[in-house]
Write an enzyme that holds these catalytic residues in place. Structure first.
Site, PDB file in Angstrom:
ATOM      1  N   ASP A 164      -4.563  10.881  11.975  1.00  0.00           N
ATOM      2  CA  ASP A 164      -4.940  10.550  10.573  1.00  0.00           C
ATOM      3  C   ASP A 164      -5.681   9.064  10.618  1.00  0.00           C
ATOM      4  O   ASP A 164      -5.522   8.092  10.132  1.00  0.00           O
ATOM      5  CB  ASP A 164      -3.900  10.274   9.532  1.00  0.00           C
ATOM      6  CG  ASP A 164      -4.016  10.168   8.218  1.00  0.00           C
ATOM      7  OD1 ASP A 164      -5.306  10.478   7.947  1.00  0.00           O
ATOM      8  OD2 ASP A 164      -3.468  10.014   7.416  1.00  0.00           O
ATOM      9  N   GLY A 214       0.889  -1.168  -0.024  1.00  0.00           N
ATOM     10  CA  GLY A 214       0.013  -0.032   0.079  1.00  0.00           C
ATOM     11  C   GLY A 214       1.197   1.174   0.003  1.00  0.00           C
ATOM     12  O   GLY A 214       2.170   1.039   0.225  1.00  0.00           O
TER      13      GLY A 214
END
Ligand code: NAG
Ligand code: NAG
Ligand code: NAG
Ligand code: NAG
Ligand code: NAG
Length: 801
Positions: free
Chosen positions: A636, A519
């Site tokens: 986040d 990712g």
């Protein structure tokens, strides 16, 4: 065992009944009585056996009505009446015509009486064989102790079908024990445990095989202990099945007895009649040969208590021991059950990974053969350990033959030491240094107070002062850390001993030249790899961008902080690499990918699983905010940053990284950390960033988990549904929750929880950070321990630029 022996001889001294007051040889007439207070007993004509009150070891005030060898110093008991109900001082035993022997306490209550009296007793007699007999006028036996045995057989005694011997509780406690010897109606002589307090019999651990079954030989009929000291099973056709092979000690010169010992071993003994100064009971034979191996497969704990381990002593008797991490339930009962020092509870809200709480004790040659609940095969030892560790049901795993993993559950039964080739028991034990309060709950009140102070100072000052403050605090932190890292002995240049420092070359090889990309995120690209740290483990290697050379110290500090976090809902950092301008972090690999791919797939995953994930994320955040030694604001939180391990536990990733870059931002005041759709409004307002930014993101995430859709969805047909936070609140206010969750029956069946979770989410996404609850409050509300008030509209008053 020195203690009981010592005790025994001591009590013998104080309880020797004086011969003068004993009646010798004669018949005992109706009306005669014995009392605990007059030291009398009824002797057999030869004086070998006595019938009377026997004082219990260690308890001067309790007595047994018993028969014992009266001539030997060790007054071995061969029969007792009231093992379960010891008689207090002042009790009496009277020979009556219609009730036989009646034992009464000082208040006159009957504690025991000889049963099955038909007809009138004329007299009683203690015989030289050790039998106490009650006869009527024509000398027919009405009752005899031989037909009502306790735990011992004597020569000339016969056990008929259906009769049993019962063990006592322990050498000195005569309450009924767990073991029985019985001549069954099918002709088999068996040894078996019973499940107290009932007399339900488990499958036998010894069988004579004299049931005349398959080989259609004649079935057993009586167990005979003949006058010569031979014990055998007499078959219907008068053939015999010998238990005693040879008697070298004649019954003329030696006493013989066969006793079902309290530990389940049935043994024939002899003892010289004449005093030689060093007499003792010598075993001739015993059954079964190895009682630890002989335990049965049906219910029951086996020879020893539950969770205990049986080991055969050199004298053929068992020794029971609790394994490490377990201790005796009743410390006075060595042969009883053991309890684990800590029981792992499946509901337990552990704040640390199981690896830190539990460890394995390796036991060779130990097995609990009847406690399995799962066999995993083929399996490696490492996977076997992992599987047992993560399974709150698993108490021990037996790894065998290189690929078999047997998982066993509590209570463990039939534990034994036995030689098994190529097998080891992995006993799960709580790590001894783990105490629920530390080190995962450091006493960090001071730290928190400090943060509150910092928070208020932040609120009260201008941006410039804030900036100076941030710098000052950072310097402070830096010095604290430098001092700390100095104190920790460094290994291989690692920041912390539990973190591993990798070379760039090692990681390049581990990832096969950064081949398989897992990712991409704000901080860099993540690759799959395999590293060897004692064993091989799959890892995720994160290659960070944007860490400038002059941030070397901060990098170490932050890695150190991240390395100190331990929580089951956080992805664990295993190591790092800093070489030249390369900065890499090595994490555990999470096999079930990200929450984003889990909840945003076509078919919605189950409601219960999603609820668990929501709980997990909340707990992980609570830990970051309040429970780890340095508060960490994630900045986040979004589904891409929540990973799922192989058990679908939510594991927060990328925490601690924001700070590395925040240092940059505080100087530039430009970029916004976080991801559109999840960021709290204060980011746009130049307000201080607190833990409440994570609470906001959590609220959005919670809505996404509930509805299985992204917060911002441009492809919807109805415009009102484009922003999930708005649409969800509309549905909530209008009471049309079914529209929100669609055909999700799991959620609709659980509508109360659904509504509660929505309300919590609305509280989390309040525009005013001070209205948002803390993560502690959030977890309490999720769990339902705190009421959730009706939330105000989470509408944005100022549109974000
Ligand atoms: C006991 O009494 C019975 C019957 O009265 C008698 O036959 C027997 O000899 C007596 N035994 C002793 C030892 O006195
Ligand atoms: C039994 O006899 C002993 C020794 O004669 C004496 O010390 C003890 O008090 C007696 N026990 C009872 C209960 O009478
Ligand atoms: C013997 O053991 C039983 C069962 O454990 C217990 O209830 C009883 O109090 C004990 N008796 C004595 C005299 O210690
Ligand atoms: C007892 O049994 C043994 C073995 O069967 C036999 O040799 C012996 O003669 C028996 N003794 C008596 C007194 O019956
Ligand atoms: C378990 O408890 C027993 C008794 O309390 C203690 O002796 C033993 O050390 C404990 N074992 C562990 C591993 O904590």
């Amino acid at each position: 065992m020195a203690f009981p022996i010592l005790h025994l001889s001591f009590s013998l001294l104080i309880m020797l009944p004086p011969f003068a007051v004993s009646q010798t040889g004669g018949n005992i007439t109706v009306g005669a009585s014995l009392s605990t207070s007059d030291n009398t007993s009824w002797l057999s004509p030869s004086g070998d056996f006595a019938f009377g009150f026997y004082q219990l070891y260690g308890n001067k005030d309790l007595f047994l009505l018993a028969i014992w060898y009266d001539k030997i110093p060790d007054k071995t008991i061969v029969w007792y009446a009231n093992g379960d109900k010891p008689a207090p001082t002042g009790s009496k035993a009277v020979l009556t015509a219609n009730r036989g022997i009646s034992l009464t306490d000082p208040q006159g209550r009957e504690l025991w009486r000889s049963e099955t009296i038909i007809g009138d007793v004329a007299y009683g007699a203690m015989t030289d064989t050790g039998n106490f007999v009650l006869r009527d006028r024509v000398s027919d036996k009405l009752w005899e102790s031989f037909k009502n045995p306790a735990d011992t057989l004597l020569p000339s005694q016969v056990l008929d079908r259906g009769m049993t011997l019962s063990s006592r509780q322990s050498e000195t406690n005569f309450s009924m024990g767990r073991f029985q010897l019985k001549l069954r109606d099918d002709g088999n002589l068996v040894l078996a445990t019973i499940n107290l307090p009932s007399d339900y019999t488990n499958e036998p651990y010894y069988k004579s095989g004299t049931d005349g079954g398959l080989d259609s030989s004649s079935p057993g009929y009586q167990v005979v202990f003949n006058e010569s000291g031979y014990l055998y099973i007499l078959r219907k056709n008068d053939q015999i099945f010998s238990l005693t092979q040879r008697v070298t000690a004649s019954t003329g010169d030696f006493y013989h007895r066969a006793t079902l010992n309290f530990d389940g071993v049935f043994t024939q003994y002899y003892h010289p009649k004449a005093s030689t100064g060093n007499e003792r009971w010598t075993p001739i034979w015993s059954q079964p040969d190895n009682i630890c191996q002989a335990s049965s497969v049906s219910a029951g704990s086996g020879t020893c208590g539950f969770n205990s381990v049986c080991r055969l002593n050199s004298d053929g008797r068992p020794i029971c021991e609790c394994p490490g991490g377990y201790s005796l339930l009743d410390p006075s009962d060595q042969y009883g059950s053991c309890r684990p020092n800590y029981t792992q509870s499946c509901e337990e809200d552990e704040v640390a990974p199981v690896e830190d709480l539990y460890d394995f004790e390796e036991l060779t040659n130990t097995d609990w053969p009847t406690s399995d609940y799962a066999l995993l095969q083929p399996f490696t030892e490492e996977k076997c350990r992992q599987s047992c560790l993560n399974d709150c049901m698993c108490a021990v795993a037996i790894f065998r033959s290189g690929d078999m993993c047997w998982k066993k559950k509590l209570p463990l039964s039939n534990g034994r030491v036995q030689t098994i080739v190529d097998a080891k028991a992995l006993l799960k034990v709580r790590r001894s240094n783990v105490n629920p309060r530390s080190p995962y709950f450091p006493n960090n009140k001071k730290d928190r107070d400090g943060l509150i102070l910092v928070g208020s100072v932040f609120l009260g000052c201008s941006v410039f002062v804030n900036f100076l403050l941030v710098c000052a605090i950072c310097m402070g932190f830096f010095f604290i850390y430098r001092r700390r890292t100095k104190r920790i002995p460094q290994k291989d240049g690692a920041v912390e001993t539990n973190l591993r420092c990798f070379t760039y070359q090692e990681l390049a090889e581990a990832t096969e030249g950064f081949k398989e990309e897992l990712g991409r995120g704000a901080f860099g690209v993540v690759y799959r790899g395999v590293v060897h740290i004692g064993y091989s483990i799959v890892v995720a290697v994160k290659k960070l961008n944007n860490v400038a050379e002059d941030r070397v110290r901060e990098f170490k500090t932050e890695v150190n902080v991240i390395g100190q976090t331990h929580h089951k809902n956080l992805v664990r950092l295993l190591g790092f690499c800093e070489e030249g301008d390369q900065r890499l972090l090595v994490y555990e690999f999470m096999s079930n990918g990200s929450l984003s791919s889990f909840i945003f797939q076509d078919a919605k995953p189950g409601w219960k699983k999603r609820i668990q994930i929501a709980f997990g994320v909340a707990r992980g955040l609570l830990y970051l905010h309040e429970e780890c030694s340095n508060q960490i604001i994630h900045c986040d939180i979004k589904p891409q940053n929540i990973l799922l391990d192989e058990y679908y536990n939510a594991r927060i990733s990328d925490f601690g990284l924001a700070k590395l870059l925040l240092l940059d931002q505080s100087q530039t005041h430009t970029a916004i950390r976080g991801t559109k759709g999840y960021v709290a409004p204060e980011w746009f307002r130049n307000l201080p960033v607190t833990v409440k930014v994570d609470v906001y993101s959590y609220g959005v995430l919670l809505l996404e988990i509930i509805c299985c859709r992204r917060n911002v969805e441009s492809k919807v047909t109805i415009e009102e549904q484009a922003i999930l936070t708005d649409w969800a609140y509309d549905c909530y206010r209008e009471g049309t929750l079914d529209a929100l969750v669609g055909s999700d029956t799991g959620a609709l069946d659980d509508i109360e929880k659904l509504e509660r979770f929505l309300m919590i989410a609305f509280w989390c996404i309040q525009e005013d950070p001070s209205l948002r609850p803390t993560m502690r409050k959030v977890t309490q509300m999720l769990e339902g321990v705190v009421e959730v008030p009706v939330p105000p509209c989470p509408c944005l008053l100022y549109a974000a630029s």
